[in-house]
Enzyme design. Structure first.
Site, short mmCIF file in Angstrom:
data_model
loop_
_atom_site.label_atom_id
_atom_site.label_comp_id
_atom_site.label_asym_id
_atom_site.label_seq_id
_atom_site.Cartn_x
_atom_site.Cartn_y
_atom_site.Cartn_z
N GLY A 113 -8.80 -39.73 -17.83
CA GLY A 113 -7.78 -40.58 -17.21
C GLY A 113 -8.30 -41.98 -16.94
N SER A 143 -6.48 -41.54 -1.53
CA SER A 143 -5.67 -42.75 -1.69
C SER A 143 -5.35 -43.37 -0.33
CB SER A 143 -4.36 -42.35 -2.38
OG SER A 143 -3.39 -43.35 -2.25
N TYR A 188 3.44 -36.63 -3.36
CA TYR A 188 2.13 -37.04 -3.91
C TYR A 188 1.18 -37.39 -2.76
CZ TYR A 188 -1.44 -40.24 -5.52
OH TYR A 188 -2.65 -40.87 -5.72
N LYS A 201 -2.55 -35.60 -1.16
CA LYS A 201 -3.85 -36.24 -0.89
C LYS A 201 -4.27 -35.94 0.55
CE LYS A 201 -4.54 -38.00 -4.87
NZ LYS A 201 -5.55 -37.41 -5.72
N ARG A 223 -0.64 -56.21 -1.43
CA ARG A 223 -1.50 -55.05 -1.57
C ARG A 223 -2.94 -55.48 -1.85
NH1 ARG A 223 2.50 -53.42 0.09
NH2 ARG A 223 3.83 -51.71 -0.60
P1 NAD Z 1 -4.73 -40.48 -14.55
O1 NAD Z 1 -3.41 -39.80 -14.64
O2 NAD Z 1 -5.01 -41.58 -15.52
O3 NAD Z 1 -5.92 -39.42 -14.60
C1 NAD Z 1 -5.81 -38.14 -14.05
C2 NAD Z 1 -6.25 -37.14 -15.12
O4 NAD Z 1 -6.12 -35.81 -14.60
C3 NAD Z 1 -5.40 -37.21 -16.39
O5 NAD Z 1 -6.24 -37.40 -17.51
C4 NAD Z 1 -4.71 -35.82 -16.45
O6 NAD Z 1 -4.52 -35.38 -17.78
C5 NAD Z 1 -5.68 -34.96 -15.65
N1 NAD Z 1 -5.07 -33.76 -15.05
C6 NAD Z 1 -3.96 -33.69 -14.27
N2 NAD Z 1 -3.73 -32.41 -13.94
C7 NAD Z 1 -4.71 -31.65 -14.51
C8 NAD Z 1 -5.00 -30.26 -14.55
N3 NAD Z 1 -4.19 -29.36 -13.96
N4 NAD Z 1 -6.07 -29.84 -15.25
C9 NAD Z 1 -6.88 -30.72 -15.90
N5 NAD Z 1 -6.65 -32.05 -15.90
C10 NAD Z 1 -5.58 -32.51 -15.21
O7 NAD Z 1 -4.84 -41.06 -13.05
P2 NAD Z 1 -5.89 -42.07 -12.44
O8 NAD Z 1 -5.17 -43.32 -12.12
O9 NAD Z 1 -7.12 -42.11 -13.26
O10 NAD Z 1 -6.18 -41.35 -11.04
C11 NAD Z 1 -7.30 -40.49 -10.86
C12 NAD Z 1 -7.22 -39.91 -9.47
O11 NAD Z 1 -7.20 -40.97 -8.52
C13 NAD Z 1 -5.96 -39.09 -9.21
O12 NAD Z 1 -6.29 -37.98 -8.40
C14 NAD Z 1 -5.08 -40.05 -8.46
O13 NAD Z 1 -4.16 -39.39 -7.63
C15 NAD Z 1 -6.09 -40.83 -7.64
N6 NAD Z 1 -5.61 -42.16 -7.25
C16 NAD Z 1 -5.12 -43.01 -8.20
C17 NAD Z 1 -4.61 -44.25 -7.81
C18 NAD Z 1 -4.02 -45.19 -8.83
O14 NAD Z 1 -3.27 -46.08 -8.45
N7 NAD Z 1 -4.32 -45.06 -10.12
C19 NAD Z 1 -4.65 -44.64 -6.46
C20 NAD Z 1 -5.19 -43.75 -5.52
C21 NAD Z 1 -5.67 -42.51 -5.94
C1 UD1 Z 2 2.49 -46.85 -4.51
C2 UD1 Z 2 2.94 -45.65 -3.70
C3 UD1 Z 2 1.73 -45.02 -3.01
C4 UD1 Z 2 0.63 -44.68 -4.03
C5 UD1 Z 2 0.28 -45.94 -4.84
C6 UD1 Z 2 -0.73 -45.65 -5.95
C7 UD1 Z 2 5.29 -45.98 -3.04
C8 UD1 Z 2 6.20 -46.27 -1.90
N1 UD1 Z 2 3.97 -46.03 -2.74
O1 UD1 Z 2 1.89 -47.76 -3.63
O2 UD1 Z 2 2.13 -43.84 -2.34
O3 UD1 Z 2 -0.54 -44.22 -3.39
O4 UD1 Z 2 1.49 -46.45 -5.45
O5 UD1 Z 2 -0.18 -44.81 -6.91
O6 UD1 Z 2 5.71 -45.72 -4.15
N2 UD1 Z 2 6.42 -53.68 -6.98
C9 UD1 Z 2 7.45 -54.48 -7.45
N3 UD1 Z 2 8.06 -54.12 -8.61
C10 UD1 Z 2 7.71 -53.01 -9.32
C11 UD1 Z 2 6.65 -52.20 -8.83
C12 UD1 Z 2 6.03 -52.56 -7.65
O7 UD1 Z 2 7.81 -55.49 -6.83
O8 UD1 Z 2 8.32 -52.74 -10.37
C13 UD1 Z 2 5.73 -54.08 -5.74
C14 UD1 Z 2 5.84 -53.08 -4.61
O9 UD1 Z 2 6.99 -53.31 -3.85
C15 UD1 Z 2 4.53 -53.34 -3.85
C16 UD1 Z 2 3.56 -53.78 -4.95
O10 UD1 Z 2 4.37 -54.19 -6.05
O11 UD1 Z 2 4.71 -54.42 -2.96
C17 UD1 Z 2 2.63 -52.67 -5.40
O12 UD1 Z 2 3.42 -51.52 -5.76
P1 UD1 Z 2 2.74 -50.21 -6.41
O13 UD1 Z 2 1.90 -50.61 -7.56
O14 UD1 Z 2 3.83 -49.23 -6.66
O15 UD1 Z 2 1.73 -49.69 -5.28
P2 UD1 Z 2 1.98 -49.30 -3.73
O16 UD1 Z 2 3.32 -49.73 -3.27
O17 UD1 Z 2 0.82 -49.80 -2.97
#
Ligand code: NAD
Ligand code: UD1
Length: 334
Positions: free
Chosen positions: A10, A124, A150, A154, A232
């Site tokens: 991922g 997160s 979601y 977490k 953010r």
């Molecule tokens: P991603 O979707 O790119 O990566 C997650 C990976 O997990 C994917 O490759 C998916 O195929 C794999 N996966 C899901 N379910 C599975 C299962 N049952 N068995 C095996 N593999 C499985 O997401 P990411 O952005 O790389 O996020 C990684 C982690 O960080 C996640 O737990 C996500 O919730 C957390 N996180 C992400 C963000 C963000 O904004 N990207 C923010 C905060 C936390």
């Molecule tokens: C969102 C999730 C949060 C999650 C995080 C990472 C919600 C309410 N919150 O957070 O739970 O942990 O993603 O996956 O969904 N924005 C726009 N236009 C868009 C998309 C976003 O204006 O099309 C704005 C949003 O209003 C925000 C900022 O961009 O102000 C960031 O948004 P986003 O990337 O979705 O992240 P979070 O809101 O921080």
């Protein structure tokens, strides 16, 4: 040191694999490829010269997961695997609870059986719920005002990990609370795959720039922020990946919790302007209503990670935009 990365193909896992391999760690990956592609391994190999051993296994299949652990001895696990689309989690809550919590429980049981006692978990900023406009520290309240399943997974997993550490004094866990990861590896060879259903800002900006989405909706310009749009703490994914390396080097008994963020907040309009500056193209956008559940300003106090992990972000929003555009160019060529 041998580390298993669940969800390692991922977005965040693949960048962390690169930083670990570059520092000499032996990395293996398990992923069901639900939200990533096998070709990510080519990118990791091209950047590092090493192709990590890969298991195409669903963590919900405990027997298969057990076989992975029977094959090699891991010193630690980084648990990235999980589903992360906030909107989808509201529509399919059971899928999110089953997948995110079920995978974690299976993993903890299999780790215990094979005497693997170190875990880093991808949490997160969402666990801080509806606290708006305050610099969030690791001691800020969690669990109140989380608006989607979601986020609840977490919060619940953090509790499961704390209870596991209480029951097993040998278990060491570091919970990393990510703020908003953006950007891509500077090579452009790996990045956030724009094929998922995006609801986060950066993947949507990417799709607007390629024309797949006609216009970016800016969710509200009447927030109590300097330009009225939401703010953010956007952290470059390579900085985030480096945070994992520092965390694994500092593992200790019990539960450690760290915010991984920059400490700075950037508005949606500032993100649009930064993308336009880096790409030289204008990005079509319109102001729409606020998104339900959104907050005005969410940002980290990263002092604890700076002090204890000796980790600090180095890359800027401009770097993230440059690297995203570079990744898009590589992606379009494929
Ligand atoms: P991603 O979707 O790119 O990566 C997650 C990976 O997990 C994917 O490759 C998916 O195929 C794999 N996966 C899901 N379910 C599975 C299962 N049952 N068995 C095996 N593999 C499985 O997401 P990411 O952005 O790389 O996020 C990684 C982690 O960080 C996640 O737990 C996500 O919730 C957390 N996180 C992400 C963000 C963000 O904004 N990207 C923010 C905060 C936390
Ligand atoms: C969102 C999730 C949060 C999650 C995080 C990472 C919600 C309410 N919150 O957070 O739970 O942990 O993603 O996956 O969904 N924005 C726009 N236009 C868009 C998309 C976003 O204006 O099309 C704005 C949003 O209003 C925000 C900022 O961009 O102000 C960031 O948004 P986003 O990337 O979705 O992240 P979070 O809101 O921080």
């Amino acid at each position: 040191m041998k580390i298993l990365l669940t969800g390692g193909t991922g977005y965040i896992g693949s960048h962390t694999a690169v930083e670990l391999i570059n520092r000499g760690y032996d990395v293996e990956i398990v992923d069901n490829l639900f939200n990533s592609k096998i070709t990510v391994l080519d990118g990791i190999e091209e950047i590092t010269g090493v192709r990590p051993k890969f298991y195409h296994v669903d963590l919900l299949d405990k027997n298969k997961l057990d076989e992975v652990f029977a094959n090699s001895h891991y010193d630690a696990v980084m648990h990235f695997a999980g589903l992360k689309a906030v909107g989808e989690s509201v529509e399919k809550p059971l899928l999110y609870y089953y997948n995110n919590i079920g995978t974690t429980i299976n993993l903890l049981e299999v780790m215990k059986k094979h005497k693997v006692n170190k875990m880093i978990f991808s949490s997160s900023a969402t666990v801080y719920g509806d606290q708006d406009g305050v610099k969030l520290t690791e001691d800020s309240q969690t669990g109140v005002g989380i608006t989607n399943p979601y986020g609840q997974t977490k919060y619940m997993i953090e509790q499961i990990l704390k209870d596991t550490a209480t029951a097993n004094p040998d278990f060491e866990v570091t919970i990393l609370r990510y703020f908003n990861p953006v950007g891509a590896h500077a090579s452009g060879l790996i990045g956030e795959d724009p094929n998922d259903i995006p609801n986060n800002l950066m993947p949507i900006i990417m799709k607007v720039s390629t024309g797949e989405i006609p216009t970016l909706s800016v969710y509200g310009n009447d927030y109590n922020t300097p330009d009225g749009t939401g703010m953010r703490d956007y952290i470059h994914v390579v900085d985030l990946a480096c945070g994992h390396v520092m965390a694994i080097e500092k593992m200790g008994p019990g539960v450690q919790i760290y915010n991984l963020g920059t400490g700075e907040a950037t508005s949606v309009m500032e993100m649009i302007r930064a993308f336009e500056k880096a790409s030289g193209k204008s990005l079509p956008y319109k102001i729409t209503a606020r998104r339900p559940g959104d907050l005005a300003k969410v940002f980290a106090d990263p002092t604890k990670a700076e002090m204890e992990l000796k980790w600090k972000t180095k890359l800027t929003i401009a770097d993230a935009m440059r690297d995203t555009i570079n990744y898009l160019k590589h992606y379009e060529k494929k």
